[in-house]
Write a protein that holds these residues in place. Structure first.
Motif, PDB file in Angstrom:
ATOM      1  N   THR A   2      30.961 -15.998   3.477  1.00 12.05           N
ATOM      2  CA  THR A   2      32.089 -15.741   2.589  1.00 12.05           C
ATOM      3  C   THR A   2      32.212 -14.252   2.312  1.00 12.05           C
ATOM      4  OG1 THR A   2      31.821 -17.878   1.541  1.00 12.05           O
ATOM      5  CG2 THR A   2      33.096 -16.246   0.350  1.00 12.05           C
ATOM      6  N   ALA A   3      33.423 -13.755   2.267  1.00  3.81           N
ATOM      7  CA  ALA A   3      33.645 -12.339   2.040  1.00  3.81           C
ATOM      8  C   ALA A   3      33.631 -11.999   0.567  1.00  3.81           C
ATOM      9  CB  ALA A   3      34.998 -11.944   2.638  1.00  3.81           C
ATOM     10  N   VAL A   4      33.601 -10.678   0.296  1.00  2.00           N
ATOM     11  CA  VAL A   4      33.729 -10.152  -1.051  1.00  2.00           C
ATOM     12  C   VAL A   4      35.140  -9.631  -1.191  1.00  2.00           C
ATOM     13  CG1 VAL A   4      31.319  -9.716  -1.508  1.00  2.00           C
ATOM     14  CG2 VAL A   4      32.600  -8.089  -0.168  1.00  2.00           C
ATOM     15  N   LEU A   5      35.325  -8.478  -1.858  1.00  2.36           N
ATOM     16  CA  LEU A   5      36.587  -7.783  -1.816  1.00  2.36           C
ATOM     17  C   LEU A   5      37.711  -8.496  -2.556  1.00  2.36           C
ATOM     18  CD1 LEU A   5      38.365  -7.173   1.543  1.00  2.36           C
ATOM     19  CD2 LEU A   5      38.672  -5.814  -0.414  1.00  2.36           C
ATOM     20  N   GLY A   6      37.390  -9.341  -3.516  1.00  6.84           N
ATOM     21  CA  GLY A   6      38.458 -10.061  -4.195  1.00  6.84           C
ATOM     22  C   GLY A   6      39.097 -11.097  -3.309  1.00  6.84           C
ATOM     23  N   LEU A   7      38.390 -11.558  -2.314  1.00  9.91           N
ATOM     24  CA  LEU A   7      38.897 -12.545  -1.371  1.00  9.91           C
ATOM     25  C   LEU A   7      38.029 -13.796  -1.451  1.00  9.91           C
ATOM     26  CD1 LEU A   7      39.440 -10.170   1.683  1.00  9.91           C
ATOM     27  CD2 LEU A   7      41.197 -11.063   0.179  1.00  9.91           C
ATOM     28  N   VAL A 286      38.166   0.164  -1.684  1.00 14.50           N
ATOM     29  CA  VAL A 286      37.883   0.777  -0.382  1.00 14.50           C
ATOM     30  C   VAL A 286      36.421   0.547  -0.006  1.00 14.50           C
ATOM     31  CG1 VAL A 286      37.706   2.962   0.868  1.00 14.50           C
ATOM     32  CG2 VAL A 286      39.706   2.512  -0.562  1.00 14.50           C
ATOM     33  N   ALA A 287      35.523   0.734  -0.978  1.00 19.91           N
ATOM     34  CA  ALA A 287      34.099   0.537  -0.711  1.00 19.91           C
ATOM     35  C   ALA A 287      33.808  -0.914  -0.341  1.00 19.91           C
ATOM     36  CB  ALA A 287      33.270   0.960  -1.917  1.00 19.91           C
ATOM     37  N   GLU A 288      34.404  -1.858  -1.062  1.00 16.43           N
ATOM     38  CA  GLU A 288      34.202  -3.288  -0.777  1.00 16.43           C
ATOM     39  C   GLU A 288      34.765  -3.646   0.602  1.00 16.43           C
ATOM     40  OE1 GLU A 288      32.499  -5.504  -2.203  1.00 16.43           O
ATOM     41  OE2 GLU A 288      32.001  -4.591  -4.105  1.00 16.43           O
ATOM     42  N   LEU A 289      35.907  -3.045   0.930  1.00 16.05           N
ATOM     43  CA  LEU A 289      36.498  -3.283   2.248  1.00 16.05           C
ATOM     44  C   LEU A 289      35.536  -2.839   3.348  1.00 16.05           C
ATOM     45  CD1 LEU A 289      38.886  -4.018   4.080  1.00 16.05           C
ATOM     46  CD2 LEU A 289      39.809  -1.730   3.664  1.00 16.05           C
ATOM     47  N   GLY A 290      34.982  -1.641   3.166  1.00 20.92           N
ATOM     48  CA  GLY A 290      34.031  -1.145   4.152  1.00 20.92           C
ATOM     49  C   GLY A 290      32.801  -2.024   4.265  1.00 20.92           C
ATOM     50  N   ARG A 291      32.287  -2.478   3.105  1.00 14.80           N
ATOM     51  CA  ARG A 291      31.099  -3.332   3.127  1.00 14.80           C
ATOM     52  C   ARG A 291      31.390  -4.662   3.818  1.00 14.80           C
ATOM     53  NH1 ARG A 291      29.774  -0.937  -1.971  1.00 14.80           N
ATOM     54  NH2 ARG A 291      31.047  -2.447  -3.115  1.00 14.80           N
ATOM     55  N   ALA A 299      33.917  -4.120  11.915  1.00 11.22           N
ATOM     56  CA  ALA A 299      34.219  -2.702  12.135  1.00 11.22           C
ATOM     57  C   ALA A 299      33.224  -1.867  11.337  1.00 11.22           C
ATOM     58  CB  ALA A 299      35.648  -2.376  11.715  1.00 11.22           C
ATOM     59  N   TYR A 300      32.662  -0.854  11.991  1.00 17.92           N
ATOM     60  CA  TYR A 300      31.675   0.000  11.349  1.00 17.92           C
ATOM     61  C   TYR A 300      32.242   1.403  11.112  1.00 17.92           C
ATOM     62  CZ  TYR A 300      28.504  -3.504  13.401  1.00 17.92           C
ATOM     63  OH  TYR A 300      27.884  -4.668  13.774  1.00 17.92           O
ATOM     64  N   GLY A 301      31.815   2.018  10.006  1.00 21.43           N
ATOM     65  CA  GLY A 301      32.050   3.442   9.798  1.00 21.43           C
ATOM     66  C   GLY A 301      33.417   3.851   9.313  1.00 21.43           C
ATOM     67  N   LEU A 302      34.216   2.912   8.781  1.00 20.76           N
ATOM     68  CA  LEU A 302      35.563   3.283   8.351  1.00 20.76           C
ATOM     69  C   LEU A 302      35.591   4.003   7.004  1.00 20.76           C
ATOM     70  CD1 LEU A 302      36.482   1.281  10.643  1.00 20.76           C
ATOM     71  CD2 LEU A 302      38.394   0.705   9.153  1.00 20.76           C
ATOM     72  N   THR A 303      34.587   3.781   6.166  1.00 16.85           N
ATOM     73  CA  THR A 303      34.598   4.349   4.817  1.00 16.85           C
ATOM     74  C   THR A 303      33.449   5.327   4.635  1.00 16.85           C
ATOM     75  OG1 THR A 303      33.285   2.498   3.958  1.00 16.85           O
ATOM     76  CG2 THR A 303      35.684   2.289   3.871  1.00 16.85           C
ATOM     77  N   ASP A 304      33.620   6.210   3.659  1.00 15.98           N
ATOM     78  CA  ASP A 304      32.619   7.233   3.355  1.00 15.98           C
ATOM     79  C   ASP A 304      32.594   7.414   1.839  1.00 15.98           C
ATOM     80  OD1 ASP A 304      31.101   9.506   2.955  1.00 15.98           O
ATOM     81  OD2 ASP A 304      32.030  10.648   4.577  1.00 15.98           O
ATOM     82  N   PRO A 305      31.435   7.211   1.182  1.00 17.44           N
ATOM     83  CA  PRO A 305      31.372   7.376  -0.272  1.00 17.44           C
ATOM     84  C   PRO A 305      31.822   8.760  -0.739  1.00 17.44           C
ATOM     85  CG  PRO A 305      29.381   6.317   0.553  1.00 17.44           C
ATOM     86  CD  PRO A 305      30.158   6.771   1.753  1.00 17.44           C
ATOM     87  N   ALA A 306      31.696   9.753   0.140  1.00 16.18           N
ATOM     88  CA  ALA A 306      32.120  11.102  -0.228  1.00 16.18           C
ATOM     89  C   ALA A 306      33.634  11.275  -0.155  1.00 16.18           C
ATOM     90  CB  ALA A 306      31.451  12.127   0.695  1.00 16.18           C
ATOM     91  N   ASP A 307      34.340  10.285   0.379  1.00 16.88           N
ATOM     92  CA  ASP A 307      35.797  10.338   0.509  1.00 16.88           C
ATOM     93  C   ASP A 307      36.343   8.973   0.086  1.00 16.88           C
ATOM     94  OD1 ASP A 307      38.270  11.382   1.094  1.00 16.88           O
ATOM     95  OD2 ASP A 307      38.056  11.245   3.276  1.00 16.88           O
ATOM     96  N   ASP A 332      45.721  -5.123   7.914  1.00 20.00           N
ATOM     97  CA  ASP A 332      46.903  -5.772   7.325  1.00 20.00           C
ATOM     98  C   ASP A 332      46.536  -7.139   6.749  1.00 20.00           C
ATOM     99  OD1 ASP A 332      48.850  -3.845   7.719  1.00 20.00           O
ATOM    100  OD2 ASP A 332      49.404  -4.576   9.709  1.00 20.00           O
ATOM    101  N   PHE A 333      45.803  -7.910   7.504  1.00 21.59           N
ATOM    102  CA  PHE A 333      45.427  -9.256   7.080  1.00 21.59           C
ATOM    103  C   PHE A 333      44.589  -9.216   5.805  1.00 21.59           C
ATOM    104  CE2 PHE A 333      42.300 -12.711   7.092  1.00 21.59           C
ATOM    105  CZ  PHE A 333      43.125 -13.823   7.163  1.00 21.59           C
ATOM    106  N   LEU A 334      43.598  -8.339   5.756  1.00 20.92           N
ATOM    107  CA  LEU A 334      42.705  -8.297   4.597  1.00 20.92           C
ATOM    108  C   LEU A 334      43.404  -7.753   3.355  1.00 20.92           C
ATOM    109  CD1 LEU A 334      39.408  -7.037   6.284  1.00 20.92           C
ATOM    110  CD2 LEU A 334      40.008  -9.376   5.599  1.00 20.92           C
ATOM    111  N   VAL A 335      44.224  -6.719   3.535  1.00 24.70           N
ATOM    112  CA  VAL A 335      44.923  -6.157   2.375  1.00 24.70           C
ATOM    113  C   VAL A 335      45.947  -7.156   1.848  1.00 24.70           C
ATOM    114  CG1 VAL A 335      46.512  -4.338   1.622  1.00 24.70           C
ATOM    115  CG2 VAL A 335      44.512  -3.756   3.011  1.00 24.70           C
ATOM    116  N   ALA A 336      46.625  -7.892   2.732  1.00 26.38           N
ATOM    117  CA  ALA A 336      47.568  -8.921   2.289  1.00 26.38           C
ATOM    118  C   ALA A 336      46.835 -10.031   1.535  1.00 26.38           C
ATOM    119  CB  ALA A 336      48.321  -9.495   3.479  1.00 26.38           C
TER     120      ALA A 336
END
Length: 349
Positions: A2-7, A286-291, A299-307, A332-336
């Motif tokens: 099961t995912a996180v991210l409010g999903l 953004v952090a939850e999406l990356g996790r 997908a790996y490496g899309l997010t950076d805590p420094a950005d 698109d699917f996840l953000v929707a």
């Protein structure tokens, strides 16, 4: 799973197959390493692996790799080039500590430029011409700034994010230039190419010694894969590679231009190795999406805590355009799905 991210309740099998990339190393902080690099270990590597570092054949191999790397990056004959077992951040701090770097002015906006400014915090001001440091992929005007620096001013270039290093630009214009070659060459992270001008080498004996030690620490296996990558890029069609990067960037930019949750990037040339997308999502989202993407091995490496507001997508030559298209569909699917689960009208249903 099961995912996180409010999903809540989202299982991986619910994600359309058309949105699942075959290659998950799609972010700015992850790089696909072609199978041919690993295959080099069973060809060239069988001759060299297991030998002592001071073995004549290993020393000759290291010398040949340096010579080919100098040719690839068009390093001036009087500059020194070293391939070291270190990260650019470490060289950033070492360079900023040199006496001539006092008052170093850093240009660019992004995580690496921030790291540079952190390294120079508290350092005394320059008593002469202000030394300059540019971060190539975080400052669109980096080339012009280097070339416009006053005669005699010290110049430093962090060239990790650009393929323009293949033209010699930045390398020939700076006293100290370095880059992590993973994205450009398709090799693992952990090596850095460092180039010093004659006056930088003379004025920075401590830095030169550190580079020599870090260069000797590069393992033969890593050097074999690095050598294969250098040869492959040298023999490739640079024009076609630049066109491919430009097309991948245009694909991402066109997609972003029609979404209300992400800002389309400014137009860029074919030398950029990643594209940065500023989102309207909260840093936590953004952090939850990356996790989620990493935990699910999508997908790996899309997010950076420094950005924290941004996503960064790779445009590397080792990536397939089809995988980037799948990634965009996945976002698109996840953000929707996120918008649906957080819509007040959906509460209580």
């Amino acid at each position: 799973m099961t995912a996180v991210l409010g999903l809540p309740g989202l299982a991986l099998h619910e994600i359309p197959e058309a949105f699942v990339p075959e290659e998950p190393r799609l972010g700015g902080a992850a790089v696909p390493v072609p199978a041919a690099r690993l295959a080099a270990l069973s060809s060239t590597g069988t001759v060299l692996l297991g030998r002592r570092p001071d073995d004549l054949h290993v020393k000759e191999f290291r010398a040949s790799v340096i010579a080919e790397t100098r040719a690839l990056f068009r390093v001036p004959h009087d500059h020194t080039l070293t391939v070291v077992a270190a990260r650019p951040t470490e060289l950033c701090h070492l360079t900023a500590a040199q006496p001539w770097a006092a008052g170093l002015k850093v240009t660019g906006t992004g995580p690496r430029a921030t790291a540079w400014r952190s390294a120079t915090a508290g350092v005394r001001e320059s008593t002469g011409l202000t030394p300059l440091a540019v971060v190539a992929d975080e400052d669109p005007a980096w080339r012009e700034r280097l070339e416009a620096a006053p005669v005699g001013a010290w110049r430093v270039a962090e060239l990790t994010g650009t393929a323009e290093v293949l033209t010699g630009r930045g390398v020939r214009d700076a006293d100290v230039a370095f880059l992590c070659p993973s994205g450009l060459l398709g090799v693992g992270v952990g090596l850095t190419v460092a180039v010093l001008s004659p006056r930088a080498a003379s004025a920075s004996p401590g830095l030169t010694r550190v580079l020599d030690v870090a260069g000797a620490a590069v393992g033969t296996g890593d050097l074999v894969m690095f050598a294969h990558a250098v040869r492959a890029v040298a023999e490739s069609d640079a024009t076609s590679a630049a066109a491919g990067r430009g097309a991948r960037r245009a694909l991402v930019a066109d997609w972003a231009a029609t979404r209300d949750w992400v800002t389309a990037p400014a137009a860029g040339a074919g030398d950029a190795l990643t594209v940065r997308l500023v989102t309207a999502l909260t840093p936590g989202t953004v952090a939850e999406l990356g996790r989620f993407l990493e935990t699910a091995h999508l997908a790996y490496g899309l997010t950076d805590p420094a950005d924290p507001h941004a996503l960064r997508i790779g445009l590397y030559d080792s990536l397939r355009t089809a995988d980037i298209e799948r990634l965009l569909g996945l976002l698109d699917f996840l953000v929707a799905r996120l918008a649906h689960t957080t819509d007040p009208d959906q509460e209580g249903r």
